[in-house]
Design a protein around this motif. Sequence first.
Motif, PDB file in Angstrom:
ATOM      1  N   VAL A 294      -2.325  -1.749   4.067  1.00 60.07           N
ATOM      2  CA  VAL A 294      -3.396  -1.147   3.315  1.00 60.07           C
ATOM      3  C   VAL A 294      -4.590  -0.995   4.543  1.00 60.07           C
ATOM      4  N   PRO A 295      -5.689  -0.487   4.162  1.00 62.10           N
ATOM      5  CA  PRO A 295      -6.715  -0.140   5.272  1.00 62.10           C
ATOM      6  C   PRO A 295      -7.141  -1.660   5.915  1.00 62.10           C
ATOM      7  N   ASP A 296      -7.508  -1.285   7.257  1.00 63.22           N
ATOM      8  CA  ASP A 296      -7.701  -2.508   8.168  1.00 63.22           C
ATOM      9  C   ASP A 296      -8.678  -3.198   7.566  1.00 63.22           C
ATOM     10  N   GLU A 297      -9.648  -2.741   6.830  1.00 59.83           N
ATOM     11  CA  GLU A 297     -10.735  -3.809   6.418  1.00 59.83           C
ATOM     12  C   GLU A 297     -10.321  -4.645   5.252  1.00 59.83           C
ATOM     13  N   ALA A 298      -9.226  -4.003   4.284  1.00 60.98           N
ATOM     14  CA  ALA A 298      -8.831  -4.826   3.431  1.00 60.98           C
ATOM     15  C   ALA A 298      -7.845  -5.822   3.676  1.00 60.98           C
ATOM     16  N   GLN A 299      -7.116  -6.010   4.867  1.00 60.54           N
ATOM     17  CA  GLN A 299      -6.090  -6.686   5.295  1.00 60.54           C
ATOM     18  C   GLN A 299      -6.127  -8.097   5.396  1.00 60.54           C
ATOM     19  N   ALA A 300      -7.611  -8.542   5.587  1.00 53.32           N
ATOM     20  CA  ALA A 300      -7.649  -9.972   5.831  1.00 53.32           C
ATOM     21  C   ALA A 300      -7.733 -10.702   4.287  1.00 53.32           C
TER      22      ALA A 300
ATOM     23  N   GLY B  26       1.281   8.693  15.180  1.00 51.30           N
ATOM     24  CA  GLY B  26       1.178   9.989  14.428  1.00 51.30           C
ATOM     25  C   GLY B  26       0.497   9.530  12.962  1.00 51.30           C
ATOM     26  N   ILE B  27      -0.205  10.614  12.498  1.00 53.84           N
ATOM     27  CA  ILE B  27      -0.454  10.348  11.144  1.00 53.84           C
ATOM     28  C   ILE B  27       0.687  10.146  10.173  1.00 53.84           C
ATOM     29  N   GLY B  28       0.406   9.778   8.920  1.00 53.24           N
ATOM     30  CA  GLY B  28       1.360   9.369   7.919  1.00 53.24           C
ATOM     31  C   GLY B  28       2.086  10.676   7.479  1.00 53.24           C
ATOM     32  N   ASP B  29       1.536  11.842   7.243  1.00 52.60           N
ATOM     33  CA  ASP B  29       2.351  13.020   6.995  1.00 52.60           C
ATOM     34  C   ASP B  29       3.262  13.395   8.068  1.00 52.60           C
TER      35      ASP B  29
ATOM     36  N   GLY C 201       0.975  -1.173  -0.009  1.00 53.58           N
ATOM     37  CA  GLY C 201       0.178  -0.004   0.043  1.00 53.58           C
ATOM     38  C   GLY C 201       0.894   1.288   0.019  1.00 53.58           C
ATOM     39  N   PHE C 202       0.292   2.534  -0.469  1.00 55.29           N
ATOM     40  CA  PHE C 202       1.118   3.610  -0.698  1.00 55.29           C
ATOM     41  C   PHE C 202       0.181   4.746  -0.398  1.00 55.29           C
ATOM     42  N   GLY C 203      -0.421   4.596   0.731  1.00 52.08           N
ATOM     43  CA  GLY C 203      -1.494   5.580   1.356  1.00 52.08           C
ATOM     44  C   GLY C 203      -0.661   6.309   2.331  1.00 52.08           C
ATOM     45  N   ALA C 204      -1.676   6.661   3.302  1.00 47.47           N
ATOM     46  CA  ALA C 204      -1.328   7.581   4.367  1.00 47.47           C
ATOM     47  C   ALA C 204       0.145   7.262   5.005  1.00 47.47           C
ATOM     48  N   GLN C 205       0.058   5.817   5.433  1.00 50.77           N
ATOM     49  CA  GLN C 205       1.326   5.303   6.157  1.00 50.77           C
ATOM     50  C   GLN C 205       2.442   4.533   5.270  1.00 50.77           C
ATOM     51  N   GLY C 206       1.636   4.071   4.195  1.00 54.94           N
ATOM     52  CA  GLY C 206       2.521   3.529   3.307  1.00 54.94           C
ATOM     53  C   GLY C 206       3.495   4.220   2.748  1.00 54.94           C
TER      54      GLY C 206
ATOM     55  N   LEU D 285       1.830  -3.021  -4.721  1.00 49.77           N
ATOM     56  CA  LEU D 285       0.610  -2.586  -5.168  1.00 49.77           C
ATOM     57  C   LEU D 285      -0.599  -3.471  -5.848  1.00 49.77           C
ATOM     58  N   ARG D 286      -1.761  -3.283  -5.653  1.00 45.80           N
ATOM     59  CA  ARG D 286      -2.710  -4.046  -6.463  1.00 45.80           C
ATOM     60  C   ARG D 286      -2.637  -3.746  -8.142  1.00 45.80           C
ATOM     61  N   ASP D 287      -3.389  -4.493  -8.789  1.00 41.89           N
ATOM     62  CA  ASP D 287      -3.499  -4.388 -10.162  1.00 41.89           C
ATOM     63  C   ASP D 287      -4.376  -2.988 -10.459  1.00 41.89           C
ATOM     64  N   GLY D 288      -3.534  -2.400 -11.157  1.00 40.85           N
ATOM     65  CA  GLY D 288      -4.379  -1.087 -11.533  1.00 40.85           C
ATOM     66  C   GLY D 288      -4.443   0.196 -10.537  1.00 40.85           C
ATOM     67  N   SER D 289      -3.485  -0.124  -9.770  1.00 42.28           N
ATOM     68  CA  SER D 289      -3.329   0.893  -8.624  1.00 42.28           C
ATOM     69  C   SER D 289      -3.290   2.469  -9.015  1.00 42.28           C
ATOM     70  N   ALA D 290      -3.950   3.296  -8.565  1.00 40.73           N
ATOM     71  CA  ALA D 290      -3.903   4.623  -8.604  1.00 40.73           C
ATOM     72  C   ALA D 290      -2.801   5.123  -8.330  1.00 40.73           C
ATOM     73  N   SER D 291      -1.962   4.436  -7.350  1.00 38.41           N
ATOM     74  CA  SER D 291      -0.798   4.945  -6.383  1.00 38.41           C
ATOM     75  C   SER D 291       0.482   4.555  -7.384  1.00 38.41           C
ATOM     76  N   ALA D 292       0.516   3.917  -8.319  1.00 33.04           N
ATOM     77  CA  ALA D 292       1.668   3.481  -9.176  1.00 33.04           C
ATOM     78  C   ALA D 292       2.337   4.797  -9.819  1.00 33.04           C
TER      79      ALA D 292
HETATM   80  N1  LIG Z   1      -3.793   6.852   8.836  1.00 33.52           N
HETATM   81  C1  LIG Z   1      -2.792   6.859   9.457  1.00 33.52           C
HETATM   82  O1  LIG Z   1      -2.064   7.846   9.578  1.00 33.52           O
HETATM   83  C2  LIG Z   1      -2.588   5.764  10.608  1.00 33.52           C
HETATM   84  C3  LIG Z   1      -1.817   5.958  11.823  1.00 33.52           C
HETATM   85  C4  LIG Z   1      -1.732   4.534  12.488  1.00 33.52           C
HETATM   86  C5  LIG Z   1      -1.851   3.478  12.013  1.00 33.52           C
HETATM   87  N2  LIG Z   1      -2.306   3.510  10.860  1.00 33.52           N
HETATM   88  C6  LIG Z   1      -2.499   1.980  10.304  1.00 33.52           C
HETATM   89  O2  LIG Z   1      -1.917   1.692   9.242  1.00 33.52           O
HETATM   90  C7  LIG Z   1      -2.532   0.878   8.369  1.00 33.52           C
HETATM   91  C8  LIG Z   1      -2.727   1.570   7.079  1.00 33.52           C
HETATM   92  O3  LIG Z   1      -3.716   2.519   7.204  1.00 33.52           O
HETATM   93  P1  LIG Z   1      -3.479   3.754   6.230  1.00 33.52           P
HETATM   94  O4  LIG Z   1      -4.470   4.778   6.613  1.00 33.52           O
HETATM   95  O5  LIG Z   1      -2.122   4.338   5.983  1.00 33.52           O
HETATM   96  O6  LIG Z   1      -4.296   3.217   4.733  1.00 33.52           O
HETATM   97  P2  LIG Z   1      -4.729   3.788   3.431  1.00 33.52           P
HETATM   98  O7  LIG Z   1      -3.987   5.236   3.406  1.00 33.52           O
HETATM   99  O8  LIG Z   1      -6.130   3.958   3.508  1.00 33.52           O
HETATM  100  O9  LIG Z   1      -4.105   2.836   2.258  1.00 33.52           O
HETATM  101  C9  LIG Z   1      -4.174   3.219   0.952  1.00 33.52           C
HETATM  102  C10 LIG Z   1      -3.402   2.242   0.390  1.00 33.52           C
HETATM  103  O10 LIG Z   1      -3.976   0.625   0.357  1.00 33.52           O
HETATM  104  C11 LIG Z   1      -4.198   0.221  -1.005  1.00 33.52           C
HETATM  105  N3  LIG Z   1      -5.519  -0.794  -0.851  1.00 33.52           N
HETATM  106  C12 LIG Z   1      -6.668  -0.211  -0.568  1.00 33.52           C
HETATM  107  N4  LIG Z   1      -7.502  -1.465  -0.552  1.00 33.52           N
HETATM  108  C13 LIG Z   1      -6.549  -2.504  -1.171  1.00 33.52           C
HETATM  109  C14 LIG Z   1      -6.862  -3.874  -1.289  1.00 33.52           C
HETATM  110  N5  LIG Z   1      -8.093  -4.403  -1.278  1.00 33.52           N
HETATM  111  N6  LIG Z   1      -5.975  -4.599  -1.957  1.00 33.52           N
HETATM  112  C15 LIG Z   1      -4.615  -3.899  -2.098  1.00 33.52           C
HETATM  113  N7  LIG Z   1      -4.300  -2.735  -1.830  1.00 33.52           N
HETATM  114  C16 LIG Z   1      -5.117  -1.796  -1.097  1.00 33.52           C
HETATM  115  C17 LIG Z   1      -4.559   1.720  -1.604  1.00 33.52           C
HETATM  116  O11 LIG Z   1      -4.202   0.995  -2.922  1.00 33.52           O
HETATM  117  P3  LIG Z   1      -4.596   2.062  -4.550  1.00 33.52           P
HETATM  118  O12 LIG Z   1      -3.404   2.825  -4.269  1.00 33.52           O
HETATM  119  O13 LIG Z   1      -4.562   1.112  -5.514  1.00 33.52           O
HETATM  120  O14 LIG Z   1      -5.809   2.826  -3.975  1.00 33.52           O
HETATM  121  C18 LIG Z   1      -3.447   2.630  -1.077  1.00 33.52           C
HETATM  122  O15 LIG Z   1      -2.166   2.164  -1.617  1.00 33.52           O
HETATM  123  C19 LIG Z   1      -3.666   0.348   8.940  1.00 33.52           C
HETATM  124  O16 LIG Z   1      -3.551  -0.723   9.701  1.00 33.52           O
HETATM  125  C20 LIG Z   1      -4.077   1.858  10.116  1.00 33.52           C
HETATM  126  O17 LIG Z   1      -4.842   1.202  10.952  1.00 33.52           O
HETATM  127  C21 LIG Z   1      -2.731   4.635  10.324  1.00 33.52           C
END
Ligand SMILES: NC(=O)c1ccc[n+]([C@@H]2O[C@H](COP(=O)([O-])OP(=O)(O)OC[C@H]3O[C@@H](n4cnc5c(N)ncnc54)[C@H](OP(=O)(O)O)[C@@H]3O)[C@@H](O)[C@H]2O)c1
Length: 334
Positions: free
Chosen positions: A80-86, A131-134, A23-28, A46-53
Motif C-alpha cells: 500500500v502507499p508509504d503514507e498508509a503503511q503505518a 523499476g516501476i510496477g508496469d 494492495g493491488f496498485g502499481a507494485q501490488g 484489500l481494504r473494505d470496499g476496495s476499488a481494486s476488487a
Molecule cells: N510505484 C512504484 O513503481 C514503486 C517502485 C518501487 C517501490 N515502490 C514501493 O512500493 C510500495 C507500494 O507503492 P505503490 O506505488 O505500488 O502503491 P499504490 O499503487 O499507491 O498502492 C495502491 C494500493 O494500495 C491500496 N491502499 C491505499 N491506501 C490504503 C489503505 N489506507 N489501506 C489499505 N489499502 C490501501 C489501494 O487500495 P484500493 O485499491 O482500495 O484503492 C491500492 O490497492 C511503496 O512502499 C513504494 O515506495 C513503488
Amino acid sequence: MATLYENDVNPALILDRKVAVLGFGAQGRAHALNLKESGVDVVVGLRDGSASAAACRHAGVSARPIADAVSSADVVMMLVPDEAQAGVHAVVVDPLLRPGSALLFAHGYNVHFDLIHPRADLDVLMVAPLGIGDQVRERYADGGGVPALLAVHHDATGDAAAIGASYAWANGHARAGIIETSFRDETETDLFAEQVVLCGGLTHLISNAFDTLVDAGYPEELAYFSCLHEVKLIADLIYRRGIAGMRESISSTAEYGDYTRGPRVIGAGSRLAMSEILNEIRNGSFSHELAGEFRDGMPVLKKGRAAARGHKIEQVGARLRDTMVGFQPGKDED
Ligand SMILES: NC(=O)c1ccc[n+]([C@@H]2O[C@H](COP(=O)([O-])OP(=O)(O)OC[C@H]3O[C@@H](n4cnc5c(N)ncnc54)[C@H](OP(=O)(O)O)[C@@H]3O)[C@@H](O)[C@H]2O)c1
C-alpha cells in the motif's frame, strides 16, 4: 555489494509458504501476478470496499479482506502507499500476522525512519524492485526481470535473507540481479535521487529552461520540444551507453556546450544544495517535515499539483502530444 542470480536462490522457501500481497496498485498488481505465475500460493489483501476488487477478479488473482489475507499468511508484502503503511501495520499486521512470519517492504522508508516497529518474532525484509510496477510485470511476462535491492532489517528465524531472495526470485528479480543492501542505504539514496535528480532536479530544470525561452519570445512549441520532448532521447542514450557514450552520439557543438555551460547551470551552489538536502534526509528532518505535511492535509502537495497543472508547459505539451502520430501516452518505453 553481493549480487544474487537464479543459481544462488532456493525457490522452495517461497513455494512452501503462503504469501499475502497487501494492495493491488502499481507494485501490488505486478508482484501478485508474477508470484502466481511462479507457482506461489498468493492472495491479495484489500481494504473494505476496495476499488481494486474487480481488477483482481479480472486478472485472475484471488483477493480477500486485508485482515483475512494477513492472518493466513507466512509472508506479507506491504504494497500500500508509504503514507498508509503505518496505519495498516498497526491495525492489521501487528495484531494478526502469525509468529515467526516474514514482513516484507518494497521501500525502507517507514522502518528506517521508525514509523513502523515490527514485532521481534518477525523476519523484516525489503525487496525493492528497481523499476516501476508496469516494468516489473512486463519484463517478467517477457521472460526477463528488473533488478531489485534486498535488505534484512531483522532476522528472527535465521532464514530472513534466504526467504527474501526466494521472494525476489518469484518476482523475476533473480533473472536480472538481486543486489544486497541495507534499509538505510536504500531509503537515503532513493530519497536523494528522487529529490535531486529524477523528480525535483529534472522537472525544475525543464520548466525553468522552458520559461526562459518563452519569456525571451521564442515559440512555446519550440521551447517544449527542445527542453522537454528531447529529454527522453538523451535519457535513453545515457541509459544504454552511459554519459560518455551519449556524448559520442551528439554533435561536437552540443558536446562543447555540455562541458562549458553545464557546470554553470549545475555548479558549486547546486552541489551545496545537494549536500544540504542529503543532510536533511540523513538527520530525519525531511521525514519529520513530510509527516507534518500529511497530518495537515497535504497543503504543499495540493498547491504544487494545482500549480503544475496550470503551467503553460502542460497545455502546450497536451496539445502537441495529441497531434503526434504514433505517440502512445500510456506506454512506458524502455
Ligand atoms: N510505484 C512504484 O513503481 C514503486 C517502485 C518501487 C517501490 N515502490 C514501493 O512500493 C510500495 C507500494 O507503492 P505503490 O506505488 O505500488 O502503491 P499504490 O499503487 O499507491 O498502492 C495502491 C494500493 O494500495 C491500496 N491502499 C491505499 N491506501 C490504503 C489503505 N489506507 N489501506 C489499505 N489499502 C490501501 C489501494 O487500495 P484500493 O485499491 O482500495 O484503492 C491500492 O490497492 C511503496 O512502499 C513504494 O515506495 C513503488
